[in-house]
Design a protein around this motif. Sequence first.
Motif, mmCIF file in Angstrom:
data_model
loop_
_atom_site.group_PDB
_atom_site.id
_atom_site.type_symbol
_atom_site.label_atom_id
_atom_site.label_comp_id
_atom_site.label_asym_id
_atom_site.label_seq_id
_atom_site.Cartn_x
_atom_site.Cartn_y
_atom_site.Cartn_z
ATOM 1 N N GLN A 54 0.839 -0.964 -0.081
ATOM 2 C CA GLN A 54 0.044 0.018 0.071
ATOM 3 C C GLN A 54 0.856 1.327 -0.088
ATOM 4 O OE1 GLN A 54 -2.765 -0.218 3.372
ATOM 5 N NE2 GLN A 54 -3.219 -2.284 3.011
ATOM 6 N N GLY A 55 0.408 2.317 -0.553
ATOM 7 C CA GLY A 55 0.988 3.450 -0.639
ATOM 8 C C GLY A 55 2.447 3.448 -1.422
ATOM 9 N N THR A 56 2.598 2.857 -2.389
ATOM 10 C CA THR A 56 3.877 2.774 -3.072
ATOM 11 C C THR A 56 3.524 2.649 -4.626
ATOM 12 O OG1 THR A 56 6.063 1.468 -3.183
ATOM 13 C CG2 THR A 56 3.958 0.231 -3.184
ATOM 14 N N THR A 57 4.620 3.177 -5.150
ATOM 15 C CA THR A 57 4.614 3.195 -6.592
ATOM 16 C C THR A 57 5.536 1.884 -7.276
ATOM 17 O OG1 THR A 57 4.406 5.484 -6.807
ATOM 18 C CG2 THR A 57 4.961 4.357 -8.712
ATOM 19 N N VAL A 58 4.913 1.101 -8.091
ATOM 20 C CA VAL A 58 5.400 -0.032 -8.748
ATOM 21 C C VAL A 58 5.761 0.504 -10.180
ATOM 22 C CG1 VAL A 58 5.351 -2.435 -9.493
ATOM 23 C CG2 VAL A 58 4.334 -1.822 -7.405
ATOM 24 N N VAL A 59 7.327 0.557 -10.304
ATOM 25 C CA VAL A 59 7.689 1.029 -11.611
ATOM 26 C C VAL A 59 7.994 0.051 -12.566
ATOM 27 C CG1 VAL A 59 9.384 2.491 -12.897
ATOM 28 C CG2 VAL A 59 8.332 3.166 -10.345
ATOM 29 N N VAL A 60 7.310 0.018 -13.629
ATOM 30 C CA VAL A 60 7.333 -1.148 -14.786
ATOM 31 C C VAL A 60 8.112 -0.372 -15.874
ATOM 32 C CG1 VAL A 60 6.612 -3.263 -16.024
ATOM 33 C CG2 VAL A 60 5.750 -2.710 -13.760
ATOM 34 N N ASP A 61 9.362 -0.027 -15.906
ATOM 35 C CA ASP A 61 9.897 0.628 -16.928
ATOM 36 C C ASP A 61 11.154 0.114 -17.611
ATOM 37 O OD1 ASP A 61 11.757 1.171 -15.019
ATOM 38 O OD2 ASP A 61 11.648 3.447 -15.220
ATOM 39 N N GLY A 62 11.493 -1.187 -17.423
ATOM 40 C CA GLY A 62 12.684 -1.822 -17.704
ATOM 41 C C GLY A 62 14.169 -1.233 -17.437
ATOM 42 N N GLY A 63 13.963 -0.525 -16.140
ATOM 43 C CA GLY A 63 15.061 -0.189 -15.559
ATOM 44 C C GLY A 63 15.478 1.383 -15.797
ATOM 45 N N GLY A 64 14.470 2.055 -16.641
ATOM 46 C CA GLY A 64 14.738 3.480 -16.840
ATOM 47 C C GLY A 64 15.091 4.304 -15.690
#
Length: 69
Positions: A54-64
Amino acid sequence: MRPGDPVRASPGTAPTAAAFDALTKTSQAGRPAQLEEIAGAAHYLASEVAGCVQGTTVVVDGGGLAARL
């Protein structure tokens, strides 16, 4: 989000061709994310095992993002 729910992007979030190229070049994967890769993260977040995420951002950007830190 449930299977079959429509996916909506916020207005103004579509990058220009130049921005897309820049994002792709800074990605450690060197390519845009595949639908299956993004779906995997969404599936995890919608599952019971992510009940305490909760309260987090999951970044799916290939390591950018990691490359810019």
